[in-house]
Design a protein around this motif. Sequence first.
Motif, short mmCIF file in Angstrom:
data_model
loop_
_atom_site.label_atom_id
_atom_site.label_comp_id
_atom_site.label_asym_id
_atom_site.label_seq_id
_atom_site.Cartn_x
_atom_site.Cartn_y
_atom_site.Cartn_z
N GLY A 42 6.43 -10.18 6.74
CA GLY A 42 6.76 -8.87 6.21
C GLY A 42 6.75 -7.83 7.31
N SER A 43 6.98 -6.59 6.93
CA SER A 43 7.08 -5.52 7.92
C SER A 43 5.95 -4.51 7.79
N SER A 44 4.87 -4.90 7.12
CA SER A 44 3.73 -3.99 6.96
C SER A 44 2.68 -4.24 8.03
N LEU A 45 1.93 -3.20 8.34
CA LEU A 45 0.81 -3.30 9.26
C LEU A 45 -0.42 -3.72 8.47
N LEU A 46 -1.04 -4.81 8.89
CA LEU A 46 -2.23 -5.34 8.22
C LEU A 46 -3.44 -5.23 9.14
N HIS A 47 -4.59 -4.92 8.57
CA HIS A 47 -5.82 -4.88 9.36
C HIS A 47 -6.41 -6.29 9.48
N THR A 48 -6.60 -6.96 8.38
CA THR A 48 -6.99 -8.37 8.22
C THR A 48 -8.46 -8.68 8.49
N ASP A 49 -9.26 -7.72 8.91
CA ASP A 49 -10.68 -7.99 9.17
C ASP A 49 -11.51 -6.96 8.39
N LEU A 50 -11.52 -7.10 7.07
CA LEU A 50 -12.09 -6.07 6.20
C LEU A 50 -13.58 -6.28 5.93
N THR A 71 -2.08 -7.28 12.31
CA THR A 71 -1.05 -8.31 12.12
C THR A 71 0.15 -7.71 11.41
N ARG A 72 1.33 -8.26 11.68
CA ARG A 72 2.54 -7.89 10.95
C ARG A 72 2.74 -8.90 9.82
N GLY A 73 2.89 -8.40 8.58
CA GLY A 73 3.06 -9.34 7.48
C GLY A 73 3.35 -8.66 6.17
N ALA A 74 3.26 -9.45 5.11
CA ALA A 74 3.52 -8.94 3.76
C ALA A 74 2.39 -8.00 3.33
N PRO A 75 2.70 -6.91 2.64
CA PRO A 75 1.69 -5.89 2.34
C PRO A 75 0.58 -6.34 1.40
N TRP A 76 0.80 -7.41 0.61
CA TRP A 76 -0.23 -7.87 -0.34
C TRP A 76 -1.37 -8.63 0.35
N ILE A 77 -1.21 -8.94 1.64
CA ILE A 77 -2.19 -9.80 2.31
C ILE A 77 -3.54 -9.10 2.49
N ASP A 78 -3.56 -7.84 2.89
CA ASP A 78 -4.84 -7.16 3.05
C ASP A 78 -5.62 -7.08 1.73
N PRO A 79 -5.00 -6.67 0.61
CA PRO A 79 -5.75 -6.70 -0.64
C PRO A 79 -6.27 -8.10 -0.99
N ALA A 80 -5.48 -9.13 -0.69
CA ALA A 80 -5.91 -10.50 -0.97
C ALA A 80 -7.11 -10.87 -0.11
#
Length: 272
Positions: A156-164, A185-194
């Motif tokens: 995806g094209s969203s900015l993800l933090h990934t270390d919450l 990370t660059r990816g789908a926006p639903w990944i950080d909430p997941a």
Amino acid sequence: MTTTRIHWADLPGSVHRGVTARLGTPIVATETVSAGFNSEIAAKLTTSSGAVFVKGMQSSHPRVWTQQREAEINHHVAGLAPTLLWHLEVGGWSLVAFEHVEARHADYRVVGDLELMVDTLSQLGRTPCPPTELRRAEQRWAAYVDDSGMLARFAGSSLLHTDLNNENVLIRGNQALLVDWAWSTRGAPWIDPALWVIWLVAAGGHSPASAEAWAARIPAWSLGDPTLVNVFAKAQARMWADIAGNDPDPWTAGLNQAAQQWDRFREGSCAF
């Protein structure tokens, strides 16, 4: 990989002099910050003009690239993170300085903190990924996904933090600020909430169902269809089992248990 923390006083004199020159005023007090795993140096430096937070690594450290990443990302996440003041290479060290934030770490068992995180992650989910070199979600978890078609949908094209980790969340008044963007990370926006679901379960007081109910308050969560989230949960369970190995420390064991719980829950439920 955890990095050993070094005290400010143990740094070479050339580093002390370089930082003092950059600050423009003598350092009158230092305090080592214990939270966080990624930096060799993490310190509050106080001068007559106020305080700054400085973190860094030796230039020879294999993850020194994370310093540049944090510097590049910061102005793209204004309002979501403490402001970067400068990035300095001196005396064999790479250092980044941020505004010092009078705050506390988030407590994921407290409703008010969770509500502030929902606001922050909602805003982050609308933040486009900057044109800088970042890891890609479909690459980061490739080793833990069997279906290449599903894996491609992590992109995806969203900015993800990934270390919450809650220690990467500072609560200042009515705002949750995210720190330590080393694994952005660059990816789908639903990944950080997941990913947040796992941290909530690990924090205690949350079942996978109640953790998902909090994640569902973030608009980006709904962009991941149930089957895709099932695949992602399985990937996280596999990854944390791999990290934990046979004799994990308590912190890693807790994250592994939370990831396994979430995976088992997803296997029995496809509903958001």
